[in-house]
Design an enzyme around this catalytic site. Sequence first.
Site, PDB file in Angstrom:
ATOM      1  N   SER A  85      18.092  -5.296   1.334  1.00 53.65           N
ATOM      2  CA  SER A  85      17.062  -5.065   0.326  1.00 53.65           C
ATOM      3  C   SER A  85      17.486  -3.950  -0.625  1.00 53.65           C
ATOM      4  CB  SER A  85      15.738  -4.722   1.010  1.00 53.65           C
ATOM      5  OG  SER A  85      15.392  -5.732   1.954  1.00 53.65           O
TER       6      SER A  85
ATOM      7  N   ASP B 105      19.107   5.165   3.372  1.00 51.80           N
ATOM      8  CA  ASP B 105      20.524   4.880   3.597  1.00 51.80           C
ATOM      9  C   ASP B 105      20.906   3.710   2.694  1.00 51.80           C
ATOM     10  OD1 ASP B 105      20.353   6.736   5.625  1.00 51.80           O
ATOM     11  OD2 ASP B 105      21.042   5.389   7.215  1.00 51.80           O
TER      12      ASP B 105
END
Length: 301
Positions: free
Chosen positions: A250, A110
């Site tokens: 991240s 995602d």
Amino acid sequence: MSSYTADRQGHICKNDSGQDRLLEKMYGCAPGRAVLKPLVNPVLSELGGRILDSRLSALAVPAFIRHAGIDMRDYEKRKFRSYNDFFTRRIREGARPVSMVPEHFVSPCDSRISVYPIDENCRVKIKHTPYTVAELLKNPVLAKRYEGGYLWVFRLCVDDYHRYIYIDDGFESRRVHIDGALHTVNPVANDVYPIYKENTREYALLKTVNFGTVLMMEVGALMVGRIENVPLRGRVKRGKEKGNFAFGGSTIVLMTQKDRVLPDPDIFLNSEKGIETRVHLGEKIGVSEVKDDGGYIGENL
């Protein structure tokens, strides 16, 4: 980071990440950079990780879910032992179907995605640090192998699902780990960042059935963003989990070789306009360019 994100239906909205706005401001002024310098210290990062692994940190979970508007119906129902336990939560079965059509190039996670053609002028900003492909890999020879192909940047925000998968069947090479580093650049001049953080990252080469040799890299976040990969397996399968990030927004980077993968038109056009595209784990984001008269074919391993 782009200021705008589009969904796959073409609706565009302005990004509103308080974390990213704060970091941009801190990197953009001398007092902010002075604060950042101790924050990227490994000792402080380790301490932050321990706090987020503690049982006490679980008290922050309900408020974060409400603030981020996370639909917990997509995830396995369970009690979280810590904030990191929540952050690495698992998606419920069926909530992220992975396209198994051989020629479909799928998203490993995602994220908000941007795609860039790889050439001698290719330079991207990842986690507020600019890189050429050679600088990102610390390997100019390997970088040359991907010229003419595409660099795919998947930016995960703190409210995203932080587990990621292999994008195809194939074999995984040994992993290369690159430690983060704190750089000082012209500390006297105010118009140049006196410091910037080169993030910890890890990459491997995936010799895939359908897309040639794909480079897959995970990039850790500022301070406590840890990369937690599964043990090296050798043979890998599309859709199988490769790892997860502990707390912190991240990034995953994929590199595909010339004439191997064609990005979906909406993603490519959005990227040209500086707009990120919202995608989900397992979703088609491109297509194999390897063809014969009967259609698409995979490489023999």
